[in-house]
Write a protein that holds these residues in place. Structure first.
Motif, short mmCIF file in Angstrom:
data_model
loop_
_atom_site.label_atom_id
_atom_site.label_comp_id
_atom_site.label_asym_id
_atom_site.label_seq_id
_atom_site.Cartn_x
_atom_site.Cartn_y
_atom_site.Cartn_z
N ARG A 159 -10.54 15.73 -7.70
CA ARG A 159 -11.26 16.05 -6.47
C ARG A 159 -10.77 17.33 -5.78
N PHE A 160 -9.49 17.66 -5.95
CA PHE A 160 -8.91 18.87 -5.33
C PHE A 160 -8.17 19.67 -6.40
N PRO A 161 -8.89 20.36 -7.28
CA PRO A 161 -8.28 21.01 -8.45
C PRO A 161 -7.15 21.96 -8.11
N ALA A 162 -7.21 22.64 -6.98
CA ALA A 162 -6.16 23.60 -6.62
C ALA A 162 -4.84 22.91 -6.30
N LEU A 163 -4.86 21.59 -6.11
CA LEU A 163 -3.63 20.84 -5.81
C LEU A 163 -3.14 20.05 -7.03
N ALA A 164 -3.64 20.40 -8.19
CA ALA A 164 -3.29 19.65 -9.40
C ALA A 164 -1.78 19.59 -9.63
N GLY A 165 -1.07 20.65 -9.35
CA GLY A 165 0.38 20.65 -9.57
C GLY A 165 1.19 20.55 -8.29
N ALA A 166 0.59 20.07 -7.22
CA ALA A 166 1.27 20.02 -5.93
C ALA A 166 2.48 19.10 -5.97
N PRO A 167 3.61 19.50 -5.38
CA PRO A 167 4.81 18.65 -5.39
C PRO A 167 4.71 17.53 -4.36
N LEU A 168 5.27 16.38 -4.71
CA LEU A 168 5.38 15.27 -3.76
C LEU A 168 6.53 15.59 -2.80
N GLN A 226 0.85 -1.20 0.00
CA GLN A 226 0.00 0.00 0.00
C GLN A 226 0.89 1.24 0.00
N GLU A 227 0.62 2.15 -0.92
CA GLU A 227 1.46 3.34 -1.08
C GLU A 227 0.74 4.59 -0.59
N VAL A 228 1.45 5.41 0.15
CA VAL A 228 0.91 6.62 0.77
C VAL A 228 1.73 7.81 0.32
N PHE A 229 1.06 8.92 -0.02
CA PHE A 229 1.74 10.09 -0.56
C PHE A 229 1.42 11.34 0.28
N PHE A 230 2.42 12.22 0.38
CA PHE A 230 2.25 13.50 1.07
C PHE A 230 2.64 14.60 0.08
N PHE A 231 1.68 15.47 -0.23
CA PHE A 231 1.91 16.52 -1.20
C PHE A 231 1.99 17.88 -0.50
N GLY A 232 2.80 18.77 -1.06
CA GLY A 232 2.93 20.12 -0.54
C GLY A 232 1.76 20.98 -0.99
N THR A 233 1.23 21.78 -0.09
CA THR A 233 0.11 22.67 -0.43
C THR A 233 0.65 24.08 -0.72
N PRO A 234 -0.10 24.91 -1.44
CA PRO A 234 0.37 26.25 -1.78
C PRO A 234 0.75 27.05 -0.52
#
Length: 288
Positions: A206-215, A130-138
């Motif tokens: 589902r979260f359009p504002a995070l479309a380009g969020a960095p991993l 199972q893979e879990v990801f954490f993305f940076g928010t603006p």
């Protein structure tokens, strides 16, 4: 918060009411108004539990260990294997240093290694990747922190779930679908490009504002799935002084406190565990 379908309403909402859990059933319009940073397309209604939250697994385990040590317990890190069973009793466990540890009762809760420790359970326990990801928010954008967005799970065709903020580690997101079967001892802990792209595609939807969020961080974990995805709490079929605990199937950790109480009651002979957690139903499935 959980986006849900009609089957969820029939099955879960009466249970929430019976348990006295405070919740709100929100329409599509209400959801969109309350959390405009989320695209609720395809979600006709959702359930919001204002008293719920998320558990910090690492911090929780540290707290339990510290409390155990404070009460005089001894913690040892070693690889152990069950020893021989004679007259319906296990005679001890063998530690990695060649030491034999003896006790009146033995409790085994090895998670995804359960089928390796007890080979008769191998057909009943499936460890999956199972893979879990954490993305940076603006920068400076609080819409995707726990201050303005609850922990959530999507009950639709793509069962993703997430934890906003998550102690400043980023916007956590993971797919609850069962991944490929793995060996937990040898599995590489590098994420796959396929799962990363699936997570990004879901966020774009589902979260359009995070479309380009960095991993910014990732984890590769494992689920310990029982055949029917239900818990195990029962005696070893050939040893009265051995208890087997497991079958978390991705939802075990949050049930830890109540499972711990059940294990303690069972071992001390205060209260028998629920019959539906018995090994018999799994062994019966495996024999077919």
């Amino acid at each position: 918060m959980a986006g849900a379908d009609d089957s969820y309403e029939r099955a879960a909402l009466p249970l929430l009411q019976e348990a006295g859990v405070r919740f709100e059933k929100l329409s599509f319009v209400e959801c969109t108004k309350r959390w405009p940073q989320v695209n609720f397309e395809g979600v006709s209604w959702s359930v919001f539990e204002p008293d719920s939250g998320f558990l910090a697994a690492r911090r929780g385990c540290e707290a339990v260990l510290n409390a155990f040590l404070k009460e005089g317990g001894q913690y040892r890190q070693a690889q152990v294997t069950p020893s021989s069973i004679t007259n319906n009793r296990m005679q001890g466990v063998s530690a990695s240093a060649g030491e034999i540890l003896k006790a009146e009762q033995y409790i085994f809760a090895p998670g995804p290694w359960l089928g390796k420790v007890f080979s008769f359970l191998a057909p009943s326990i499936t460890p999956t990747r199972q893979e879990v990801f954490f993305f940076g928010t603006p920068a400076g954008d609080l819409r995707f922190t726990e201050a303005q967005l609850p922990t959530w799970i999507d009950g639709g065709e793509t069962p993703f779930f997430g934890v906003p903020g998550n102690h400043w580690r980023g916007f956590k997101i993971a797919d609850d679908n069962r991944g490929p079967v793995i060996d937990p001892s040898t599995m590489e802990r590098q994420i796959s490009q396929e799962k990363l792209e699936a997570a990004r595609a879901y966020m774009r939807m589902r979260f359009p504002a995070l479309a380009g969020a960095p991993l910014i961080e990732s984890r590769v974990c494992q689920y310990e799935n029982s055949t029917d995805h239900k818990f195990i709490l029962d005696r070893h079929p050939e040893a009265d002084n051995v208890w087997i605990v497991g079958g978390g199937s991705g939802h075990g950790f949050k049930q830890g406190p109540v499972m711990g109480e059940m294990v303690a009651n069972a071992v001390l002979g205060l209260k028998a565990p629920p019959t539906e957690m018995g090994l018999g139903r799994l062994l019966k499935m495996g024999s077919h």
